[in-house]
Design a protein around this motif. Structure first.
Motif, PDB file in Angstrom:
ATOM      1  N   ALA A  94     -31.106 -17.103 -88.482  1.00 22.43           N
ATOM      2  CA  ALA A  94     -31.241 -18.293 -87.641  1.00 22.43           C
ATOM      3  C   ALA A  94     -29.867 -18.829 -87.233  1.00 22.43           C
ATOM      4  O   ALA A  94     -29.670 -19.232 -86.085  1.00 22.43           O
ATOM      5  N   ARG A  95     -28.921 -18.827 -88.171  1.00 19.10           N
ATOM      6  CA  ARG A  95     -27.568 -19.295 -87.840  1.00 19.10           C
ATOM      7  C   ARG A  95     -26.898 -18.369 -86.830  1.00 19.10           C
ATOM      8  O   ARG A  95     -26.220 -18.832 -85.914  1.00 19.10           O
TER       9      ARG A  95
ATOM     10  N   TRP B 103     -28.453 -16.471 -84.622  1.00 16.97           N
ATOM     11  CA  TRP B 103     -29.164 -16.650 -83.353  1.00 16.97           C
ATOM     12  C   TRP B 103     -28.672 -17.916 -82.653  1.00 16.97           C
ATOM     13  O   TRP B 103     -28.401 -17.916 -81.459  1.00 16.97           O
ATOM     14  N   ARG B 104     -28.553 -19.002 -83.411  1.00 16.87           N
ATOM     15  CA  ARG B 104     -28.099 -20.258 -82.835  1.00 16.87           C
ATOM     16  C   ARG B 104     -26.645 -20.155 -82.382  1.00 16.87           C
ATOM     17  O   ARG B 104     -26.276 -20.687 -81.344  1.00 16.87           O
ATOM     18  N   GLY B 105     -25.827 -19.444 -83.137  1.00 15.11           N
ATOM     19  CA  GLY B 105     -24.414 -19.309 -82.788  1.00 15.11           C
ATOM     20  C   GLY B 105     -24.162 -18.436 -81.584  1.00 15.11           C
ATOM     21  O   GLY B 105     -23.222 -18.655 -80.821  1.00 15.11           O
TER      22      GLY B 105
ATOM     23  N   ARG C  71     -26.640 -19.699 -77.476  1.00 12.52           N
ATOM     24  CA  ARG C  71     -26.477 -20.835 -76.577  1.00 12.52           C
ATOM     25  C   ARG C  71     -25.069 -20.913 -76.006  1.00 12.52           C
ATOM     26  O   ARG C  71     -24.406 -21.929 -76.081  1.00 12.52           O
TER      27      ARG C  71
END
Length: 64
Positions: free
Chosen positions: A44-45, A47-49, A52
């Protein structure tokens, strides 16, 4: 390491030794659940990093 390689390295770090543990052992399920949770958090980290990034704006061309 790249953002998405870290979760796979962590998964290999706990999953490979866990594969040698007998399925009936009481330690196998908690270790597998904790390892899965850690890997999901790392994914998740990552993917978020990486997901976006702002779009690139037009850049001026060099002279000539």
């Amino acid at each position: 390491m790249s953002g998405f390689l870290t979760p796979f390295a962590v998964a290999a770090r706990w999953a490979v030794p866990l594969a040698g543990v007998r399925p009936g052992r009481a330690v196998a399920l908690p270790v597998a659940a904790a390892g899965l949770l850690v890997v999901l958090v790392l994914l998740a980290r990552a993917w978020r990093g990486n997901g976006r990034a702002p779009p690139l704006g037009p850049r001026p061309l060099p002279e000539g």
